[in-house]
Motif scaffolding. Sequence first.
Motif, short mmCIF file in Angstrom:
data_model
loop_
_atom_site.label_atom_id
_atom_site.label_comp_id
_atom_site.label_asym_id
_atom_site.label_seq_id
_atom_site.Cartn_x
_atom_site.Cartn_y
_atom_site.Cartn_z
N TYR A 1 0.82 -1.22 0.00
CA TYR A 1 0.00 0.00 0.00
C TYR A 1 0.85 1.26 0.00
O TYR A 1 0.34 2.35 -0.27
N ILE A 2 2.13 1.14 0.33
CA ILE A 2 3.01 2.31 0.35
C ILE A 2 3.06 2.97 -1.03
O ILE A 2 3.15 4.19 -1.15
N GLU A 3 3.00 2.16 -2.07
CA GLU A 3 3.08 2.69 -3.43
C GLU A 3 1.70 2.81 -4.10
O GLU A 3 1.63 3.12 -5.29
N CYS A 4 0.63 2.60 -3.34
CA CYS A 4 -0.73 2.68 -3.91
C CYS A 4 -1.34 4.05 -3.68
O CYS A 4 -0.99 4.76 -2.72
N GLU A 5 -2.27 4.41 -4.55
CA GLU A 5 -3.04 5.64 -4.35
C GLU A 5 -3.98 5.48 -3.16
O GLU A 5 -4.38 4.36 -2.81
N PHE A 6 -4.37 6.62 -2.56
CA PHE A 6 -5.23 6.57 -1.40
C PHE A 6 -6.59 5.95 -1.73
O PHE A 6 -7.18 5.27 -0.88
N MET A 7 -7.09 6.15 -2.95
CA MET A 7 -8.39 5.60 -3.32
C MET A 7 -8.38 4.08 -3.29
O MET A 7 -9.40 3.46 -2.94
N ILE A 8 -7.25 3.46 -3.65
CA ILE A 8 -7.16 2.00 -3.58
C ILE A 8 -7.25 1.54 -2.13
O ILE A 8 -7.95 0.56 -1.82
N LEU A 9 -6.56 2.26 -1.25
CA LEU A 9 -6.64 1.94 0.17
C LEU A 9 -8.06 2.12 0.69
O LEU A 9 -8.58 1.27 1.44
N LEU A 10 -8.71 3.20 0.29
CA LEU A 10 -10.08 3.47 0.75
C LEU A 10 -11.04 2.38 0.28
O LEU A 10 -11.90 1.92 1.06
N ILE A 11 -10.90 1.94 -0.96
CA ILE A 11 -11.77 0.88 -1.48
C ILE A 11 -11.56 -0.41 -0.70
O ILE A 11 -12.53 -1.10 -0.33
N ASP A 12 -10.31 -0.75 -0.41
CA ASP A 12 -10.03 -1.97 0.35
C ASP A 12 -10.53 -1.86 1.79
O ASP A 12 -10.94 -2.86 2.39
N LEU A 13 -10.49 -0.65 2.35
CA LEU A 13 -11.05 -0.45 3.69
C LEU A 13 -12.57 -0.65 3.67
O LEU A 13 -13.13 -1.29 4.57
N ILE A 14 -13.23 -0.11 2.66
CA ILE A 14 -14.68 -0.29 2.55
C ILE A 14 -15.03 -1.76 2.36
O ILE A 14 -16.06 -2.24 2.87
#
Length: 233
Positions: free
Chosen positions: A39-52
């Motif tokens: 996730y260090i190299e991922c966009e925040f939206m990818i992290l947000l989608i995975d959190l959802i």
Amino acid sequence: MNLQCVNCGHDIGKLFVQYSPGNIRLMKCENCNAVADPYIECEFMILLIDLILHKTKAYRHLLYNMFSLEVNNIKGMMWKFNLAYIFLDAYMISVLRTSKDDWDSSGSLLLPVLTCLKVLIDVLLGNFIAVSVVLVGTKVLLTSTFNIMRYKEILLALLISSYFKLFLIATMVWEFPSSVFFIIDVFVLSSNAVALRVMTRLRTSRCVAVCFAAHSAKFLVTDFLMPLFSISF
């Protein structure tokens, strides 16, 4: 809290090596031999989608590698989260209990002030009860490994994993049915359960049971006991 591999939860010394600005190499976990935190190299939206989507990897990244008790100004961030959630909870309760006509039909300015004060008391008491149930339930399940640091870690996890409450801001702009508040509360409950599982390594069923008990106690206090108490007086 130590940095962790988001795949297996194994402690890791560092997540990446930086050779120059913008040039980094992600470290691999010694336990599972996978990239410790992609996730260090991922966009925040990818992290947000995975959190959802309630992915455990995303919650490990958020709670261990992105936010921790060692981060500077963590206390200030926790206070900001607290104040924002208290305001949003107060807004939700006021919308569910008080219609616009009730505010406009009163010729006295005292009634709206008393109503706001009562809603604030309900929110503070309800959240205190919910957090107390989570801490007591977790202490019972983790009798041998529970200390004051664990209290702080779980409080931080509850605050961060309650980010679904921020979607209440959309209800201030657009009109939604009241069922949306219930849906948001369910998502907050499930998110809290995933965060509690990541922090404690307990079984999912136990974490869901603890969070369900906490939200049920909060509902009992804010939506049942407190209205009855105000009517009796």
